[in-house]
Enzyme design. Structure first.
Site, PDB file in Angstrom:
ATOM      1  N   HIS A 238      -1.164  -7.674   1.820  1.00 26.25           N
ATOM      2  CA  HIS A 238      -2.364  -7.046   1.364  1.00 26.25           C
ATOM      3  C   HIS A 238      -3.463  -7.713   1.935  1.00 26.25           C
ATOM      4  O   HIS A 238      -4.208  -7.512   0.105  1.00 26.25           O
ATOM      5  CB  HIS A 238      -2.107  -6.546   0.037  1.00 26.25           C
ATOM      6  CG  HIS A 238      -0.635  -5.143   0.047  1.00 26.25           C
ATOM      7  ND1 HIS A 238      -1.302  -3.859   0.724  1.00 26.25           N
ATOM      8  CD2 HIS A 238       0.546  -5.471  -0.548  1.00 26.25           C
ATOM      9  CE1 HIS A 238      -0.118  -3.256   0.156  1.00 26.25           C
ATOM     10  NE2 HIS A 238       1.152  -4.520  -0.093  1.00 26.25           N
TER      11      HIS A 238
ATOM     12  N   ASN B 104       1.403   2.611  -2.382  1.00 28.29           N
ATOM     13  CA  ASN B 104       0.912   3.216  -0.662  1.00 28.29           C
ATOM     14  C   ASN B 104       0.287   4.413  -0.003  1.00 28.29           C
ATOM     15  O   ASN B 104       0.824   4.812  -0.659  1.00 28.29           O
ATOM     16  CB  ASN B 104       2.568   2.091   0.185  1.00 28.29           C
ATOM     17  CG  ASN B 104       3.215   0.657  -0.242  1.00 28.29           C
ATOM     18  OD1 ASN B 104       1.372  -0.012  -0.481  1.00 28.29           O
ATOM     19  ND2 ASN B 104       3.422  -0.076  -0.187  1.00 28.29           N
TER      20      ASN B 104
ATOM     21  N   HIS C  49      -2.542  -4.308 -10.486  1.00 33.82           N
ATOM     22  CA  HIS C  49      -1.000  -4.975 -11.657  1.00 33.82           C
ATOM     23  C   HIS C  49       0.028  -3.939 -11.555  1.00 33.82           C
ATOM     24  O   HIS C  49      -1.056  -3.174 -12.520  1.00 33.82           O
ATOM     25  CB  HIS C  49      -1.532  -5.865 -12.515  1.00 33.82           C
ATOM     26  CG  HIS C  49      -0.113  -6.398 -13.240  1.00 33.82           C
ATOM     27  ND1 HIS C  49       1.131  -5.957 -12.665  1.00 33.82           N
ATOM     28  CD2 HIS C  49       0.313  -7.114 -13.943  1.00 33.82           C
ATOM     29  CE1 HIS C  49       2.028  -6.646 -13.652  1.00 33.82           C
ATOM     30  NE2 HIS C  49       1.814  -7.686 -14.184  1.00 33.82           N
TER      31      HIS C  49
ATOM     32  N   TYR D 290       2.780  -9.880  -9.977  1.00 38.28           N
ATOM     33  CA  TYR D 290       0.995  -9.618  -9.730  1.00 38.28           C
ATOM     34  C   TYR D 290       0.131 -10.342 -10.738  1.00 38.28           C
ATOM     35  O   TYR D 290      -0.766 -11.901  -9.641  1.00 38.28           O
ATOM     36  CB  TYR D 290       0.545  -8.334  -9.592  1.00 38.28           C
ATOM     37  CG  TYR D 290       1.051  -7.390  -8.281  1.00 38.28           C
ATOM     38  CD1 TYR D 290       2.498  -7.031  -8.209  1.00 38.28           C
ATOM     39  CD2 TYR D 290       0.121  -7.172  -7.946  1.00 38.28           C
ATOM     40  CE1 TYR D 290       2.830  -5.726  -7.794  1.00 38.28           C
ATOM     41  CE2 TYR D 290       1.159  -6.180  -6.642  1.00 38.28           C
ATOM     42  CZ  TYR D 290       1.615  -5.759  -6.806  1.00 38.28           C
ATOM     43  OH  TYR D 290       2.972  -5.588  -5.513  1.00 38.28           O
TER      44      TYR D 290
HETATM   45  C1  HEM Z   1       9.157  -7.087  -5.262  1.00 37.36           C
HETATM   46  C2  HEM Z   1       7.823  -5.613  -4.400  1.00 37.36           C
HETATM   47  C3  HEM Z   1       6.528  -6.370  -4.937  1.00 37.36           C
HETATM   48  C4  HEM Z   1       5.990  -7.833  -4.831  1.00 37.36           C
HETATM   49  C5  HEM Z   1       6.617  -9.012  -5.325  1.00 37.36           C
HETATM   50  C6  HEM Z   1       4.872  -7.320  -4.692  1.00 37.36           C
HETATM   51  C7  HEM Z   1       4.238  -8.372  -4.416  1.00 37.36           C
HETATM   52  C8  HEM Z   1       2.574  -8.531  -3.774  1.00 37.36           C
HETATM   53  C9  HEM Z   1       1.646  -9.939  -3.679  1.00 37.36           C
HETATM   54  C10 HEM Z   1       1.978 -10.807  -4.681  1.00 37.36           C
HETATM   55  C11 HEM Z   1       0.695  -8.997  -4.002  1.00 37.36           C
HETATM   56  C12 HEM Z   1      -0.662  -9.629  -4.492  1.00 37.36           C
HETATM   57  C13 HEM Z   1      -1.696  -8.656  -5.064  1.00 37.36           C
HETATM   58  C14 HEM Z   1      -2.907  -9.903  -4.998  1.00 37.36           C
HETATM   59  O1  HEM Z   1      -2.605 -11.683  -4.636  1.00 37.36           O
HETATM   60  O2  HEM Z   1      -3.475  -9.397  -5.948  1.00 37.36           O
HETATM   61  C15 HEM Z   1       0.598  -7.636  -3.668  1.00 37.36           C
HETATM   62  C16 HEM Z   1      -0.427  -6.774  -3.275  1.00 37.36           C
HETATM   63  C17 HEM Z   1       0.353  -5.010  -3.327  1.00 37.36           C
HETATM   64  N1  HEM Z   1       1.077  -4.388  -3.611  1.00 37.36           N
HETATM   65 FE1  HEM Z   1       2.733  -5.490  -3.387  1.00 37.36          FE
HETATM   66  N2  HEM Z   1       4.290  -5.993  -3.943  1.00 37.36           N
HETATM   67  C18 HEM Z   1       5.890  -5.278  -3.716  1.00 37.36           C
HETATM   68  C19 HEM Z   1       5.884  -4.422  -3.694  1.00 37.36           C
HETATM   69  C20 HEM Z   1       4.790  -3.212  -3.620  1.00 37.36           C
HETATM   70  C21 HEM Z   1       5.241  -2.225  -3.004  1.00 37.36           C
HETATM   71  C22 HEM Z   1       6.649  -1.160  -3.116  1.00 37.36           C
HETATM   72  C23 HEM Z   1       3.792  -1.575  -3.251  1.00 37.36           C
HETATM   73  C24 HEM Z   1       4.108  -0.437  -3.515  1.00 37.36           C
HETATM   74  C25 HEM Z   1       4.071   1.314  -4.101  1.00 37.36           C
HETATM   75  C26 HEM Z   1       2.751  -1.710  -3.371  1.00 37.36           C
HETATM   76  C27 HEM Z   1       2.000  -2.266  -2.772  1.00 37.36           C
HETATM   77  C28 HEM Z   1       0.527  -3.476  -3.200  1.00 37.36           C
HETATM   78  C29 HEM Z   1      -0.794  -3.405  -3.069  1.00 37.36           C
HETATM   79  C30 HEM Z   1      -1.357  -2.013  -3.083  1.00 37.36           C
HETATM   80  C31 HEM Z   1      -0.906  -4.261  -3.237  1.00 37.36           C
HETATM   81  C32 HEM Z   1      -2.310  -4.860  -2.174  1.00 37.36           C
HETATM   82  C33 HEM Z   1      -3.760  -4.267  -3.929  1.00 37.36           C
HETATM   83  C34 HEM Z   1      -4.770  -4.999  -3.566  1.00 37.36           C
HETATM   84  O3  HEM Z   1      -5.570  -3.996  -3.439  1.00 37.36           O
HETATM   85  O4  HEM Z   1      -5.294  -5.810  -4.186  1.00 37.36           O
HETATM   86  N3  HEM Z   1       3.960  -3.725  -3.589  1.00 37.36           N
HETATM   87  N4  HEM Z   1       2.023  -7.341  -3.695  1.00 37.36           N
END
Ligand code: HEM
Length: 744
Positions: free
Chosen positions: A95, A168, A359, A382
């Protein structure tokens, strides 16, 4: 870049700029107020060092003589270069590419029956929010129009602390268990040897992984659909994906799925457009969001809830804990309970959009988790990643991340600590600090985890229903309109057609046959495969070393056939009653019918649409009767893919010039090919594909074919009305086949 000089501002309001003229009563937004002390514009101030020393010469470094060596003593040079050297921080591991806005959320009715969360009780209260949209796979500088799921992350700054709904625009996910997330992301990111391709899933490692993961198949149907190439961030749905819990004052828990429903409907572009937009304007989505908000056309969604009673946890043929499954709206309707409005652009991209830290574990009393194994992994991930990305444990003190609720605890120190803790006691229990800060009882709003019963054997297994990998993928396919199905087939032909390894392509087509045979056959045909390749069991190669293959075979739930289609899954059934914020290109050249432009512009603006004059050259056009018309864009700088519709006014000389200009002809043809609304008056009709002027303008206003409106020079007002109707329908899909034969 030179700073624009402005009139002197009152001291308190030094940060005032164009942005804050569109805050629409945001003075009542607690978060925006809280950000005020951190805003700084430098307007009408002298240049200083970070220590506040006024700088006299910012053009020349300190040297021993005009042609001599620079001196180490030059603290101004050293400070400036040092800060610059450290301007970059790691981009998000996923992202990375995003855009964000401020706004507020308001609930329609008190939800006390469902939850004790205070921000969901008072319809008069406005809860400040910051929302970041993103793509997943691309780097920070990648194109907005990649085929990808979009992040939809909402930070609610509630009086009880921050609640982050990190969702999402697609309601399911690729995998069922967090342990597979690094594999998924490694597979989709650019390949490690040459870092190709950027922001694209059309490559071997992604499909190699997916073709071995039947659990991804439902998500694959969504990402191969047009949902993955939205027309606008303002025109997409949002989903919490996981099942969460709502807990009320009586400690009663219910399961909940969160939805965001856009008031403008759910709309997408075509893949051919997406590819071209990526070249013409890779910032298409962030620009669209920014411009809409800046113009006062605020982006709005309704919050929807699907509420499921505890007793019904096992009432479905899918598992509520499985994030690859939806709860069809036919089974549990979505209740619309409140409205999200985005009404202010950030002041600074880095300070706000880049540094914001979401988070899923940021919850408030009344909202709680379930045992969804993907959610459980996210609850760890997160903060962990943000420790690296934001450089230490104090990123909650960065202005955009601070809650509006007060923060008091015994956490201390660490890199970049801002808070000056004055108490000697940084531990509990204590007497030296008067026992403070003290714990809050549940009645005082202390968070109490829902006492869910657990106690099963420790195991690495999944729930039985998790293994139905195909029923809902089929449900999605069956629910699509013919146009949508056609686009899915083409997306798969594109993606799989890019693969270098034939065996992966074949395995993938074989896998698709489990979703629908016609789908697989059509994809196979486009790829030049003589037949659907057989996929050898076990389909799921992702099984434990000592697992029994038969335990991992996908199986269909027996009763799924009860629901063959779900209307909510098709964009064909979305809101199609408004042309608000849609962009219309008025294609013109010197000699254009000036009155037609004026009438059309007035009608479009009155309907909330945006009209822009596009011409072979910039500057101004000489219209009929010598009227001067300002040109918004020269043809060289835009393309029809950046607009929703095209209007070609009459004017003999104008139309003659446009017909002789290949870029103007391409502009109209391409809009036609992409099934967009087209209108022309008078001689302008000659620019419309298939209507090359032989016929002339229709006697009265006429929809010549779906979404193509023509009329005489005197009919502009009625043509505008018909054009607005066509724009509201988004696209005229019935023209798609014909459009294939238009050179564009
Ligand atoms: C085990 C599964 C997942 C892991 C380990 C994961 C991990 C991460 C990580 C490490 C980030 C970066 C966060 C940052 O640097 O601030 C991120 C961002 C994000 N994740 Fe996940 N994610 C997973 C699944 C999902 C799912 C299922 C969704 C939706 C429901 C999702 C939605 C998002 C969104 C929207 C962001 C961006 C947040 C922003 O705008 O800063 N993720 N995710």
């Amino acid at each position: 870049m030179a700073t624009k000089r402005r009139a002197k501002q009152p001291k308190r309001d030094k940060t005032t700029d164009d942005n804050s003229t569109h805050t629409n009563g945001n003075t009542t937004n607690d978060k925006l107020e809280a950000l005020q002390p951190f805003r700084e514009s430098g307007m009408d101030e002298t240049l200083t060092t970070n220590q506040g020393t006024r700088i006299n010469d910012d053009q020349n470094s300190l040297k021993a003589g005009a042609r001599g060596p620079s001196l180490l003593e030059d603290f101004i040079l050293r400070e400036k270069i040092t800060h610059f050297d450290h301007e970059r921080i790691p981009e998000r591991v996923v992202h990375a590419r995003g855009a964000a806005a401020h706004g507020h959320f308001r609930v329609y009715e008190p939800l006390s029956r469902l939850t004790r969360a205070k921000f969901l009780q008072d319809p008069a209260a406005k809860t400040p929010v910051f929302v970041r949209f993103s793509t997943v796979a691309g780097s920070r500088g990648s194109s907005d129009l990649a085929r990808d799921v979009r992040g939809f992350a909402v930070k609610f700054y509630t009086e009880e602390g921050n609640f982050d709904l990190v969702g999402n625009n697609i309601p399911v996910f690729f995998i069922q268990d967090a342990v597979k997330f690094p594999d998924l992301i490694h597979a989709v990111k650019p390949e490690p040897h040459h870092e190709i391709p950027q922001a694209a899933s059309a490559h071997d490692t992604f499909w190699d992984f997916i073709s071995l993961m039947p659990e991804s198949m439902h998500m694959i149907m969504w990402v191969m659909s047009d949902r993955a190439i939205p027309r606008s961030l303002r025109m997409m749905e949002g989903f919490g994906v996981h099942t969460f819990r709502l807990v009320n004052e009586r400690d009663e828990s219910r399961f909940v799925k969160f939805h965001w429903k856009p008031l403008l409907g759910v709309h997408s572009v075509l893949w051919d457009e997406a590819l071209k937009i990526s070249g013409k304007d890779p910032d298409f989505h962030r620009r669209d969001l920014w411009e809409a908000i800046a113009s006062g056309a605020y982006a709005e969604w309704e919050l929807g809830l699907q509420v499921i009673e505890e007793k019904d946890e096992h009432a479905f043929d899918f598992d509520l804990l499985d994030p690859t499954k939806i709860v069809p709206e036919e089974l549990v309707p979505v209740q619309r309970v409140g409205r999200l409005t985005l009404d202010r652009n950030p002041d600074n991209f880095f300070a706000e959009t880049e540094q914001v830290a979401f988070h899923p574990g940021h919850v408030v009393p009344g909202i709680d988790f379930t045992d969804d194994p993907l959610l459980q992994g996210r609850l760890f991930s997160y903060t962990d990643t943000q420790l690296t990305r934001l450089g230490g444990p104090n990123f909650h003190e960065i202005p955009i991340n601070r809650p509006v609720a007060p923060v008091h605890n015994n956490q201390r120190d660490g890199l970049m600590r801002q808070t000056i803790s004055t108490s000697h006691a940084s531990y509990a229990p204590n007497t030296l600090g008067g026992g403070c800060p003290f714990q809050a009882g549940a009645r005082m709003g202390g968070f109490v985890s829902y006492p869910e019963r657990t106690g099963d054997a420790k195991t690495r297994r999944r729930g039985e229903k998790f293994f139905d990998h195909f029923s809902q993928a089929t449900l999605f396919w069956n629910s699509q309109s013919e146009t949508e199905k056609h686009h899915i087939v083409h997306a798969l032909r594109f993606e799989l057609g890019k693969l270098e390894t034939g065996a992966i392509r074949e395995r993938m087509v074989g896998m698709l046959a489990n979703v629908d045979r016609t789908l697989a056959e059509q994809v196979a045909e486009g790829l030049g495969l003589p037949a659907i390749p057989a996929v050898e069991p076990p389909l799921n190669r992702s099984i434990p070393a000592d697992g029994r293959p038969e335990d991992f075979e996908p199986r269909r739930a027996k009763s799924t056939s009860a629901l063959e289609r779900s209307a909510a899954l098709s964009m064909a059934n979305t809101v199609k009653d408004t042309a608000k914020t849609r962009k219309v290109a008025i294609l013109a050249a010197d000699g254009v019918d000036a009155a037609a432009i004026e009438t059309m512009k007035t009608a479009l603006t009155a309907a909330g649409a945006v009209a822009k004059v596009v011409a072979p050259h910039g500057g101004t056009l000489s219209g009929t009767r010598g009227v001067k018309i300002a040109v918004d864009f020269s043809l060289l700088t835009v393309g029809s893919v950046l607009f929703d519709a095209v209007f070609v006014p009459g004017g003999v000389q104008s139309v003659k010039t446009l017909k002789a200009d290949a870029m103007a002809v391409l502009f109209v043809n391409e809009a036609y090919k992409h099934c967009k609304a087209l209108a022309a008056t008078g001689e302008g009709i000659a620019l419309l594909p298939h209507h090359n002027g032989a016929r002339g303008a229709p006697a009265t206003v006429e929809e010549i074919e779906e979404g193509v409106v023509g009329g005489g020079d005197g009919d502009v007002s009625s043509v505008a009305t018909a054009l607005l109707k066509a724009i509201a329908r988004h696209r005229a899909w019935s023209r798609e086949e014909k459009g294939q034969h238009v050179p564009a």
